[in-house]
Design an enzyme around this catalytic site. Structure first.
Site, PDB file in Angstrom:
ATOM      1  N   GLU A  48       0.874  -1.174   0.000  1.00 58.30           N
ATOM      2  CA  GLU A  48       0.000   0.000   0.000  1.00 58.30           C
ATOM      3  C   GLU A  48       0.912   1.225   0.000  1.00 58.30           C
ATOM      4  O   GLU A  48       1.766   1.352   0.876  1.00 58.30           O
ATOM      5  CB  GLU A  48      -0.897  -0.046   1.260  1.00 58.30           C
ATOM      6  CG  GLU A  48      -2.014   0.953   1.290  1.00 58.30           C
ATOM      7  CD  GLU A  48      -3.165   0.652   0.323  1.00 58.30           C
ATOM      8  OE1 GLU A  48      -3.193  -0.437  -0.282  1.00 58.30           O
ATOM      9  OE2 GLU A  48      -4.015   1.537   0.160  1.00 58.30           O
ATOM     10  N   ASP A  59      -4.299  11.180   8.473  1.00 61.09           N
ATOM     11  CA  ASP A  59      -3.063  10.579   8.960  1.00 61.09           C
ATOM     12  C   ASP A  59      -2.557  11.252  10.211  1.00 61.09           C
ATOM     13  O   ASP A  59      -2.806  12.432  10.444  1.00 61.09           O
ATOM     14  CB  ASP A  59      -1.981  10.667   7.875  1.00 61.09           C
ATOM     15  CG  ASP A  59      -2.224   9.673   6.760  1.00 61.09           C
ATOM     16  OD1 ASP A  59      -2.254   8.460   7.063  1.00 61.09           O
ATOM     17  OD2 ASP A  59      -2.409  10.097   5.613  1.00 61.09           O
ATOM     18  N   TYR A 174     -10.963  -1.917   3.236  1.00 65.37           N
ATOM     19  CA  TYR A 174     -10.052  -1.378   4.266  1.00 65.37           C
ATOM     20  C   TYR A 174     -10.872  -1.186   5.539  1.00 65.37           C
ATOM     21  O   TYR A 174     -11.755  -0.342   5.588  1.00 65.37           O
ATOM     22  CB  TYR A 174      -9.474  -0.049   3.788  1.00 65.37           C
ATOM     23  CG  TYR A 174      -8.275   0.444   4.584  1.00 65.37           C
ATOM     24  CD1 TYR A 174      -8.328   0.626   5.965  1.00 65.37           C
ATOM     25  CD2 TYR A 174      -7.070   0.746   3.943  1.00 65.37           C
ATOM     26  CE1 TYR A 174      -7.231   1.072   6.679  1.00 65.37           C
ATOM     27  CE2 TYR A 174      -5.962   1.206   4.652  1.00 65.37           C
ATOM     28  CZ  TYR A 174      -6.052   1.360   6.016  1.00 65.37           C
ATOM     29  OH  TYR A 174      -4.965   1.823   6.724  1.00 65.37           O
TER      30      TYR A 174
END
Lengths: 259, 402
Positions: A48, A59, A174
């Site tokens: 990934e 993030d 995911y």
């Protein structure tokens, strides 16, 4: 040929789950990015790779720092795709997923972005800040160019949203084992095993669990809950700074993916 | 419309034309849904309206007056009226919608409130409301903004808020917003993210407009009472654009009234150091919305620049993009130097120190006055007072800041 399907079939036969390391393209610099990624590939069942973005709201600090470092070192779309093409040439069977932010795709133009990704040998694209309610133009462009759109299934999603995610996500799903951003620790929403069972019932593609997985025990826990594999990112950057380096850590995590 | 951009079927919830939407990580969607539901209930709940109205009157000091300038641009043909949001408790228009969102937060059972702030005015409003409601508050503020708006940092702390300086990226408003979104992604169950402007994901642009409309509703009634008809033009500064939407909304149907939004031209549009997203931006996706933004060819967000921290943002509320496309609002810009000039002139000529943000709107009037305009009546939204800017302006005037 779908590299994700092949991978999950292969793993099923060998009694393992997928170990998927994550790295930022162009980190620490475009020239040395492959040196950073190669040791990951040695243990990787799939890869990934994130496009560095100036404002990565999904993030945590470790990935943001890495992204800013890559951008300062001159990483661009062109250098990302050049690195991707080299990886694809060296590892023809390795599934490669991209993690990007909406503006990076939008600014390129959706069609152009997915076409270039396809040409570079990319298998899937996850747009971190596009929820399933806004995904259609992105997933249409992805499918038109033979790219699997990946959706994130969080623990707090409604059944209706989960059903849409299960329908739209291709290749893999995911799964967030908890709320928050990458590389942090909080727990919320339904337990992983319940979420994973629900996604299976809805016919979603195999679940790779990401966010906050940083040791073999985390890996075993989510695999026991029914995941098809794990994605590990932030902790790799941290571990690389320790004297032992990355290799023993990667081995430990990889060994934990034996079912 | 280019086929390569997300191409909406009209009309979609949370869209202004094609602009807006909800581009956030999936994990935040339930929190936004919850807020949207609470907002839809509250806007037609008389109890909510009564409680908000009571707070606005007895705590915040509404209605604010309009003031006809006695000296500013006198003799130019322009008659300038100021809508005095600088007199609102907290020192800027921000308090209006903060009180409304605090009530919503309480209705949703949230036990903590977070916010981002640029100039610190929104942070101050959230902090004072947090004290009033006794809800713990955490404010994210760019490190650079903390320095140039030091008095507001102290004010927030006095109200008991926790102020977190953000030193990533450009260390300004956009980075504070990133950090607040990250906090929220991990804490939404107990925490309300109190967005301070008409930007961000749906429902924020609609919700914040709704609770800033009071500015325009009051001002329109006041102008009618004072002059018998609406003004010839309404002028407001535009960063994210909440004070502008707030005052424009009441005049949208007055087709004879020009509406003018003034963006920060910083050191000049040609310099590349500005925050004029409508004049010089590109369509993009930032902080949850499809809107005009400052972005490079690669899609990386560019740093904006303005002497005024409150306008120093590389995006703009999506409704402004729609109003611009439809031609209902004209968007112009004023430089740092023009804003400084307006700041000192209003202080000297009217005894009112405007916020540097609002000074951009005044600067446009000064420029217009030089063009020997026909006699006309202008209403300027004086969105905040300039006390917070004193040390920053002093440094500029002394020449110690480039």
């Amino acid at each position: 040929m779908n590299r994700y399907q092949d991978l999950f079939n292969r793993l099923r036969k060998t009694g393992r789950a997928a170990f998927v390391p994550f790295a930022i393209l162009g980190y620490p610099s475009p020239a040395s990015s492959l040196d950073w990624i190669r040791p990951l590939i040695e243990r990787a069942d799939a890869l990934e790779l994130g496009f560095p973005f100036s404002d990565p709201i999904a993030d945590g600090p470790a990935i943001q720092k890495a992204a800013h470092m890559a951008l300062r070192a001159g990483a661009t779309r062109a250098t990302h795709f050049a690195i991707l093409a080299r990886i694809r040439a060296e590892y023809p069977d390795l599934p490669i997923g991209l993690l990007v932010y909406a503006n990076l795709v939008y600014r390129t133009g959706l069609d152009a972005f997915y076409e270039t990704a396809h040409q570079a040998g990319v298998d899937s694209v996850l747009v971190a800040d596009v929820p399933v309610s806004e995904i259609q133009p992105f997933s249409n462009a992805a499918c038109a160019h033979g790219i699997d759109p990946i959706l994130i299934a969080p623990p707090n999603a409604s059944d209706r949203t989960l059903a849409q995610i299960a329908r739209t996500s291709q290749g893999y799903t995911y799964v967030l084992s908890r709320s928050g951003i990458t590389g942090t620790e909080t727990v919320a929403g339904r337990p992983s095993n319940e979420l994973l069972a629900r996604l299976r019932d809805l016919g979603a593609p195999p679940a790779l669990v990401g966010f906050g997985i940083s040791n073999p025990e985390d890996v075993r826990r989510v695999l026991r809950a029914g995941a098809a594999g794990v994605i590990v990112g932030s902790s790799l950057i941290e571990k690389a700074k320790t004297p032992q380096g990355l290799r023993p850590y990667l081995l430990e995590l990889w060994q934990a993916t034996r079912l | 419309m280019s086929a390569t951009h997300p191409d909406p079927d009209p009309p979609r919830a949370g869209r202004f034309g094609r602009w807006g939407g909800r581009y956030v990580p999936e994990i935040l969607v339930p929190a936004l849904d919850q807020l949207e539901t609470a907002f839809e209930h509250a806007r037609c709940d008389p109890d909510f309206q009564a409680e908000l109205s009571h707070l606005l009157t007895h705590f915040a000091g509404r209605p604010t007056p309009i003031t006809r300038c006695a000296n500013f641009l006198r003799g130019s043909g322009l008659e300038v009226y100021l809508k005095r949001e600088d007199l609102l408790h907290g020192g800027a228009h921000k308090t209006n919608q903060v009180l409304a969102q605090m009530l919503l937060a309480r209705r949703m059972g949230k036990r903590r409130v977070i916010a981002e702030t640029g100039a610190g005015q929104h942070g101050v409003a959230v902090a004072l409301a947090g004290a009033r409601f006794q809800i713990p508050v955490r404010i994210y503020m760019g490190q650079r903004d903390c320095e140039r708006q030091a008095p507001n940092v102290f004010r927030m702390k006095l109200f008991g808020a926790e102020v977190i300086p953000v030193d990533s990226g450009s260390a300004t408003l956009k980075d504070a917003m990133n950090e607040a979104l990250r906090d929220w992604a991990a804490s939404y169950e107990q925490t309300h993210y109190l967005v301070g402007t008409v930007a961000g994901p749906h429902p924020f642009p609609t919700l914040v407009r709704e609770f800033q409309q009071v500015i325009g509703e009051e001002a329109r009634a006041q102008m009618l009472e004072e002059c018998g008809h609406p003004p010839d033009a309404v002028i407001a500064c535009v960063g994210g654009g909440s004070n502008a939407i707030g005052i424009f909304s009441a005049f949208l149907a007055d087709s004879e009234t020009r509406l003018v939004g003034v963006e920060p031209a910083g050191q000049g549009l040609a310099s590349g150091r500005h925050g004029a997203t409508l004049a010089r931006g590109t369509p993009g996706i930032l902080h949850g919305a499809e809107t005009m933004i400052l972005t490079d060819e690669e899609g990386q967000i560019q740093e904006s620049h303005s002497i005024s921290a409150g306008l120093d943002y590389p995006g703009v509320g999506p409704e402004h993009v729609d109003l611009c496309e439809r031609g209902r609002v004209e968007y112009v810009s004023a430089t740092d130097a023009e804003a400084l000039d307006a700041f000192t002139r209003l202080s000297r000529e009217e005894g009112i120190i405007p916020a540097l943000e609002s000074a951009h709107a005044l600067a446009y009037c000064i420029r217009l006055a030089r063009e020997r305009p026909p006699a006309s009546r202008m209403l300027v939204n004086l969105s905040g007072r300039g006390d917070k800017d004193l040390s920053h302006v002093q440094k500029y005037l002394d020449g110690s800041t480039p």
